[in-house]
Scaffold this motif. Sequence first.
Motif: not given
Length: 214
Positions: A112, A147, A149, A151, A173, A175-176, A208-209, A211, A213
């Motif tokens: 991460r 996958d 991430e 942040h 992409q 995520k939040t 935002t998060e 990642y 894919p």
Amino acid sequence: MRLRKKPGATDKINAHPTIVIPQPEQYRGRWEEAFSDQTKKPLHVEFGTGKGQFLRDMSDIYPDVHYIGVELYESVLVTALEKNINHEGKVAFILGNVADAKDYFKEGEIDRIYLNFMDPWPKNRHAKRRLTHANFLEIYKQLLPKDGEIHLKTDNEGLFEFSLQSFSENGFQLKTVSVNLHRDEPEDNVRTEYEEKFSSKGQPIFRTEAYIPQ
């Protein structure tokens, strides 16, 4: 912005080689050896780590993760060192450039990445210096596994909009997405120094998060 040099910063950094790693390239692909437990754990890296509060607090809350902060400016990093003196073996720092991250970390080694309150470089001609520019995202894509991430938190709306678009255009992409993080602040949110400063002035915090894919 010109940063004021801190007297004695170099000597203080050099005096703590187990916290500020003097030759980070030697741990490329085996960063667990830089930590006191010598155990393979998820590796989380904050690029532009600033004054060190975030990683200090994260390492207390999540001891099953290894944390590294990369900071370009010695005058800033020495403050992070001072805040993490009692976290030796739990948190490590690199005095270096994010652009050189592939020299410090092996492909897929970082689980991460945190980008907290980075310099927005608001002028268009400086866009390539933003840590969410496509050139930096290509580096992160090599260092993160599938996958993996990123942040991001910032107080700068323009940078946030730029970053969202850059993520989407470069294979990530979302995520939040939050345009006012502290309005309904998650219990697990760990604040940085800048975050506390801007929030106290009523400035919304964007987060935002993103990642990669599978």
